[in-house]
Design a protein around this motif. Sequence first.
Motif, PDB file in Angstrom:
ATOM      1  N   THR A 225       0.859  -1.190   0.000  1.00  0.00           N
ATOM      2  CA  THR A 225       0.000   0.000   0.000  1.00  0.00           C
ATOM      3  C   THR A 225       0.893   1.236   0.000  1.00  0.00           C
ATOM      4  N   HIS A 226       0.696   2.077  -0.988  1.00  0.00           N
ATOM      5  CA  HIS A 226       1.556   3.249  -1.122  1.00  0.00           C
ATOM      6  C   HIS A 226       0.768   4.401  -1.736  1.00  0.00           C
ATOM      7  N   ILE A 227       1.383   5.558  -1.739  1.00  0.00           N
ATOM      8  CA  ILE A 227       0.755   6.768  -2.288  1.00  0.00           C
ATOM      9  C   ILE A 227       1.284   7.017  -3.697  1.00  0.00           C
ATOM     10  N   GLU A 228       0.363   7.206  -4.620  1.00  0.00           N
ATOM     11  CA  GLU A 228       0.715   7.644  -5.971  1.00  0.00           C
ATOM     12  C   GLU A 228      -0.069   8.910  -6.289  1.00  0.00           C
TER      13      GLU A 228
ATOM     14  N   THR B  37      -4.231   6.620  -2.508  1.00  0.00           N
ATOM     15  CA  THR B  37      -3.709   5.408  -1.871  1.00  0.00           C
ATOM     16  C   THR B  37      -3.906   4.225  -2.806  1.00  0.00           C
TER      17      THR B  37
ATOM     18  N   THR C 221      -3.292   0.138  -3.497  1.00  0.00           N
ATOM     19  CA  THR C 221      -2.987  -1.164  -2.901  1.00  0.00           C
ATOM     20  C   THR C 221      -2.920  -2.203  -4.011  1.00  0.00           C
TER      21      THR C 221
ATOM     22  N   ASN D 107       5.685  -0.376   3.791  1.00  0.00           N
ATOM     23  CA  ASN D 107       4.426  -0.468   3.035  1.00  0.00           C
ATOM     24  C   ASN D 107       4.044  -1.901   2.680  1.00  0.00           C
TER      25      ASN D 107
END
Length: 254
Positions: free
Chosen positions: A201-204, A212, A214, A239
């Motif tokens: 799970t990360h921010i783009e 967010t 996933t 993450n």
Amino acid sequence: MFFNINNTTRQQMNTKALFSLFSLAVLCFACSKDKQTNPYGDDVKDSYQSGTTLEIEELALYTKTGIVHDPGTIKQFLDIHLPDTQSSLRKHFYWNQTTAADLDIAIAVDFLADNKVRFNTKLTRIVSKTDTSMVLEDIDATDVPQTGTAPCDVAHEKVAKIKPLGNCPGGNCTTYHKTYPIMIRDGKYYLPTLYFMAINTHIEYVFGMPATITCFKLSQDYPMLNFVNPELSASMTANDTILVQRARLALEKR
């Protein structure tokens, strides 16, 4: 000089000839049958097949900060990411079980002469053996699989201990010999298996706005015959979360 062969003698000769032909036919049939049931001839020393019971050694969530074994937390993780309990993706994660019998695994192992082993349809050789383990290696080389660079691909590649480029100086080989580890416990052979799912799970930024994201990736082989990387948690990012199932499957003598 001429010989007078009467009918009785002629019949006896014909009977002997027919008996000889019949014996030869039976012998040929027996040889043919042996070749069908034992295609490797007299070179086979021992034959094994995978058993019907998988022994679950661990089902755990690996994170950067540690390993979670709590069944309730693992079930919640499964319910969120694989909510369909009947799906083919989830059914091989044996939650809160020590054994499993509904397997889709069929492996035959034939030990041949000269340290060669027929592993299902692959011809392998024994490259190392100790009191507790044995490693088989494909005689034929294959291309090194391509790995992705997405966060889930990177996390996925960290799980297994034995890797395609593990014996490649410099890590730039294009081919490798696939290996199959076998555990030895109290004189019995076991196949170590892995089944796992990597979540990241990360921010783009999408159109300039943070979102967010996933992603998840399941192990590419079921079962993967391998061990867990002992440095898995240490190698992960904050993450990453990886559900890992370690198990072993006995090889039974045929």
